[in-house]
Design a protein around this motif. Structure first.
Motif, PDB file in Angstrom:
ATOM      1  N   TYR A  14       0.831  -1.203   0.000  1.00  0.00           N
ATOM      2  CA  TYR A  14       0.000   0.000   0.000  1.00  0.00           C
ATOM      3  C   TYR A  14       0.871   1.261   0.000  1.00  0.00           C
ATOM      4  O   TYR A  14       0.653   2.177  -0.794  1.00  0.00           O
ATOM      5  CB  TYR A  14      -0.887  -0.036   1.240  1.00  0.00           C
ATOM      6  N   MET A  51       0.989   4.048  -2.950  1.00  0.00           N
ATOM      7  CA  MET A  51       0.712   5.467  -2.715  1.00  0.00           C
ATOM      8  C   MET A  51       1.892   6.327  -3.178  1.00  0.00           C
ATOM      9  O   MET A  51       1.712   7.405  -3.735  1.00  0.00           O
ATOM     10  CB  MET A  51       0.443   5.718  -1.232  1.00  0.00           C
ATOM     11  N   THR A  64      -1.724  -0.170 -12.685  1.00  0.00           N
ATOM     12  CA  THR A  64      -1.065   0.078 -11.403  1.00  0.00           C
ATOM     13  C   THR A  64      -1.150   1.550 -11.018  1.00  0.00           C
ATOM     14  O   THR A  64      -1.539   1.895  -9.904  1.00  0.00           O
ATOM     15  CB  THR A  64       0.414  -0.348 -11.476  1.00  0.00           C
ATOM     16  N   VAL A  65      -0.792   2.421 -11.961  1.00  0.00           N
ATOM     17  CA  VAL A  65      -0.740   3.845 -11.629  1.00  0.00           C
ATOM     18  C   VAL A  65      -2.139   4.396 -11.403  1.00  0.00           C
ATOM     19  O   VAL A  65      -2.404   5.050 -10.382  1.00  0.00           O
ATOM     20  CB  VAL A  65      -0.006   4.628 -12.738  1.00  0.00           C
ATOM     21  N   SER A 107      -3.598   2.942  -8.234  1.00  0.00           N
ATOM     22  CA  SER A 107      -3.010   3.530  -7.033  1.00  0.00           C
ATOM     23  C   SER A 107      -3.573   4.927  -6.797  1.00  0.00           C
ATOM     24  O   SER A 107      -3.852   5.312  -5.666  1.00  0.00           O
ATOM     25  CB  SER A 107      -1.490   3.626  -7.175  1.00  0.00           C
ATOM     26  N   ARG A 108      -3.738   5.681  -7.908  1.00  0.00           N
ATOM     27  CA  ARG A 108      -4.244   7.042  -7.741  1.00  0.00           C
ATOM     28  C   ARG A 108      -5.683   7.008  -7.204  1.00  0.00           C
ATOM     29  O   ARG A 108      -6.048   7.794  -6.335  1.00  0.00           O
ATOM     30  CB  ARG A 108      -4.183   7.780  -9.096  1.00  0.00           C
ATOM     31  N   VAL A 168      -6.994   4.623  -5.348  1.00  0.00           N
ATOM     32  CA  VAL A 168      -6.941   4.237  -3.924  1.00  0.00           C
ATOM     33  C   VAL A 168      -6.494   5.421  -3.076  1.00  0.00           C
ATOM     34  O   VAL A 168      -7.016   5.668  -1.980  1.00  0.00           O
ATOM     35  CB  VAL A 168      -5.984   3.034  -3.723  1.00  0.00           C
ATOM     36  N   TRP A 169      -5.526   6.189  -3.573  1.00  0.00           N
ATOM     37  CA  TRP A 169      -5.015   7.332  -2.808  1.00  0.00           C
ATOM     38  C   TRP A 169      -6.141   8.318  -2.508  1.00  0.00           C
ATOM     39  O   TRP A 169      -6.373   8.690  -1.358  1.00  0.00           O
ATOM     40  CB  TRP A 169      -3.885   8.015  -3.599  1.00  0.00           C
ATOM     41  N   PHE A 219      -9.560   6.167  -1.028  1.00  0.00           N
ATOM     42  CA  PHE A 219      -9.433   5.394   0.205  1.00  0.00           C
ATOM     43  C   PHE A 219      -8.542   6.103   1.227  1.00  0.00           C
ATOM     44  O   PHE A 219      -8.990   6.417   2.319  1.00  0.00           O
ATOM     45  CB  PHE A 219      -8.893   3.999  -0.113  1.00  0.00           C
ATOM     46  N   ASP A 220      -7.301   6.397   0.829  1.00  0.00           N
ATOM     47  CA  ASP A 220      -6.370   6.975   1.812  1.00  0.00           C
ATOM     48  C   ASP A 220      -6.856   8.336   2.282  1.00  0.00           C
ATOM     49  O   ASP A 220      -6.905   8.611   3.478  1.00  0.00           O
ATOM     50  CB  ASP A 220      -4.971   7.096   1.195  1.00  0.00           C
ATOM     51  N   ILE A 280      -9.621   6.747   5.215  1.00  0.00           N
ATOM     52  CA  ILE A 280      -8.776   6.697   6.411  1.00  0.00           C
ATOM     53  C   ILE A 280      -8.614   8.088   7.022  1.00  0.00           C
ATOM     54  O   ILE A 280      -8.878   8.300   8.202  1.00  0.00           O
ATOM     55  CB  ILE A 280      -7.391   6.097   6.084  1.00  0.00           C
ATOM     56  N   ASP A 281      -8.183   9.058   6.177  1.00  0.00           N
ATOM     57  CA  ASP A 281      -8.036  10.398   6.714  1.00  0.00           C
ATOM     58  C   ASP A 281      -9.410  10.990   7.029  1.00  0.00           C
ATOM     59  O   ASP A 281      -9.545  11.809   7.931  1.00  0.00           O
ATOM     60  CB  ASP A 281      -7.277  11.278   5.724  1.00  0.00           C
TER      61      ASP A 281
END
Lengths: 509, 83
Positions: free
Chosen positions: A289, A293, B20-21, B24-25, B27-28, B31-32, B36-37
């Motif tokens: 993860y 990121m 992948t890129v 990831s973007r 999820v960032w 999700f992140d 989460i934040d």
């Protein structure tokens, strides 16, 4: 006495600066640097006097302090804390030298904060008394809070408060756990004591052990930081000034893993064994993860910050395999991460000092005006992605061996993180150092002599550990054996339990 | 065709790298940052709202505090005497 001098030398230097040099920047900066160099020299001297063949604590000082509560001034180091002390003292010198000209506002307060922070960090690593440990643990929060909040970037106040509250939530829970542990020990026939070594022999079990383990673990997991309590880290690392980021990533994160070794495993080996699988799952998530990121961060500092989540996932994974390679790799990787990530933050700081931007898209072709900087940067990038011959590889390799022995599937997942690590680091390097040059930066000056001197010790350490890790691993054999012997009885016990079934299932393919 | 290596690089760029890129973007941001934040900011918001909700109680008028004290005393006495 030696550990007391080591721990309080930085604060003594800070006092001298405060009393005699309030208005003279060059004098107080020099004093700060000289103090940190003396502290490093003393740490190196202690390392030469250290006997590596035993897990016993050395240079021990034990003086009764608040005797009615069983609190003593008890200091000592083993191989693990010795390495972390060397890392702390080295990075403190680097941080002070690296921010020589970048701090113009309230410089006295800044350098005093750095020295107080150094005392706090050293105190955490030398304390053998829970009360003393907690005191130092809290002390280092305050200078770090000011370093982020006063000298940080645009969102510094938000980041500083977030950093403080996150850590504080964890440490208050830890305080409750400390009191529970001490109280339980004295209730079951032991004396009232905060002595870590005495409490490690107690062998806590049952519900209290599970809850106290959970509280300690949460406090340290926030500090490491493990997924999903990591969101303070990208903000704090990005907004902090360069020296703050170096210390934060280089040392403060290691205090989390250090705490896990001393308390989560030291006090509650039985619970720690039960927690192996969940911790490894969380670590594996953090590895992949964090790397994913990092891949999509537009900001260089944020990219390095998220890569810390990924690398620290490796560290916690290695630790909780409870085998020789995993534990030694884990501690060594802490040192490696401190050196390499510290160096990467330092480099980004040097670029930022010149361009005042951290966004990758604003860079490009930096290797043309700054070839020396590009060369240093490439070395740290390659070390960080685990190139054999540099230090990052040694730690990752040992951890992967350790994890592989426990459960193959986690080693496979972790190696995905390694691949992504190479991707985001090389991609960042390509977009900033090569490709279309940004016309604005073509006239920039390359690294100054001071900046090169700041980086040279880090390069030296990266190559030394990469080529001859034995010097450092030698210090870790005995402490690693000690950790294994603590958990060994419970490992055997759980061999036929659900955990054993699960690990054999995961390890089966 | 051969000169372009059968477009292998283009193929990888369009599949593995892109997934992948972009993944990831996603999820960032989703999700992140959001989950989460979002939970972190939600906790902060909760306490701020709780503070705002009880803020009118602090009026600065001694009469109001006195009333509160008497009401509280009444409740305590009632509980102690009758239960």
């Amino acid at each position: 006495m030696s550990l007391t001098i080591l721990t309080f030398l930085p604060v003594a230097g800070a006092l001298v600066m405060l009393v005699f040099m309030r208005k003279r920047p060059s004098a107080y900066k020099t004093t700060a640097l000289v103090t940190s160099i003396f502290t490093l020299a003393l740490a190196i001297y202690l390392a030469t006097q250290f006997r590596a063949d035993t897990a016993d604590f050395q240079f021990v000082e034990n003086v009764s302090w608040i005797s009615s509560l069983g609190i003593s001034y008890h200091l000592g180091v083993d191989g693990i804390s010795l390495l972390l002390i060397l890392l702390t003292t080295l990075l403190s010198v680097v941080a002070i030298l690296g921010s020589w000209n970048s701090i113009t506002d309230r410089g006295l307060a800044f350098f005093i904060s750095l020295l107080v922070l150094e005392t706090g960090m050293l105190g955490v690593f030398v304390s053998l008394d829970l009360f003393l440990f907690y005191m130092f643990w809290e002390i280092q929060l305050i200078p770090m809070y000011f370093i982020i909040g006063l000298w940080g970037g645009a969102r510094r106040v938000y980041a500083a408060i977030k950093f403080f509250l996150f850590t504080f939530v964890g440490s208050v829970l830890m305080l409750v756990a400390i009191l529970a542990v001490v109280w339980s020990y004295s209730k079951h026939g032991g004396p009232l004591t905060f002595d870590i070594l005495a409490l490690q022999k107690a062998g806590f079990s049952g519900t209290l052990a599970i809850w106290a383990f959970a509280a300690f673990f949460l406090a340290f997991a926030i500090k490491v930081p493990m997924f999903p309590v990591h969101t303070w880290l990208p903000d704090a690392h990005t907004e902090a000034p360069t020296a703050g980021s170096v210390i934060l990533a280089g040392v403060l994160l290691k205090m989390g893993v250090y705490g896990m070794i001393r308390f989560c495993i030291g006090f509650f080996p039985e619970v720690a064994v039960k927690a192996m699988m969940p911790v490894l799952i969380l670590s594996a998530i953090a590895v992949v993860y964090g790397a994913a990121m990092s891949l999509v961060q537009p900001d260089m500092k944020r990219l390095v910050a998220y890569s810390s989540v990924s690398h620290m996932g490796f560290v916690t994974a290695g630790l909780f395999t409870f085998n020789q390679q995993g534990i030694e790799g884990s501690v060594l990787q802490m040192i490696n991460h401190g050196i390499l990530t510290g160096a990467l933050f330092m480099m980004v700081g040097f670029f930022y000092d010149r361009t005042h931007t951290r966004l990758i898209k604003d860079y490009g072709g930096m290797a043309r005006p700054m070839p020396v900087a590009a060369a240093f940067f490439s070395l740290f990038v390659l070390g960080s992605l685990g190139l054999p011959g540099l230090n990052g590889f040694v730690g990752e390799f040992l951890i992967l061996i350790g994890v592989f022995q426990y459960a193959k599937v986690f080693a496979v997942i972790a190696s995905i993180g390694v691949v992504l690590g190479a991707a985001y680091l090389l991609w960042m390097y390509q977009r900033t150092m090569f490709q279309q040059a940004n016309e604005k930066w073509l006239s920039l000056k390359d690294l100054s002599a001071r900046e090169i001197i700041t980086l040279v010790p880090l390069v030296g350490m990266a190559i030394w550990i990469g080529l001859y890790p034995h010097t450092f691993l030698n210090l870790l054999h005995a402490p690693a054996q000690n950790i294994i012997s603590q958990v060994q009885p419970y490992l055997a016990e759980h061999g036929n339990s659900l955990l054993g079934l699960a690990s054999s299932f995961f390890g089966g393919f | 065709m051969v000169y372009n290596k059968f477009y292998m690089d283009e193929f990888y760029a369009a599949t593995v790298v892109r997934v992948t890129v972009d993944g990831s973007r996603w999820v960032w941001h989703r999700f992140d940052e959001a989950v989460i934040d979002g939970a972190v900011h939600g906790t902060a918001w909760l306490w701020q709202s709780a503070g705002r909700a009880v803020r009118p109680l602090q009026t600065g008028k001694v009469q109001n505090y006195l009333l509160g004290m008497f009401l509280g005393l009444f409740v305590v006495v009632t509980v102690v005497v009758f239960l």
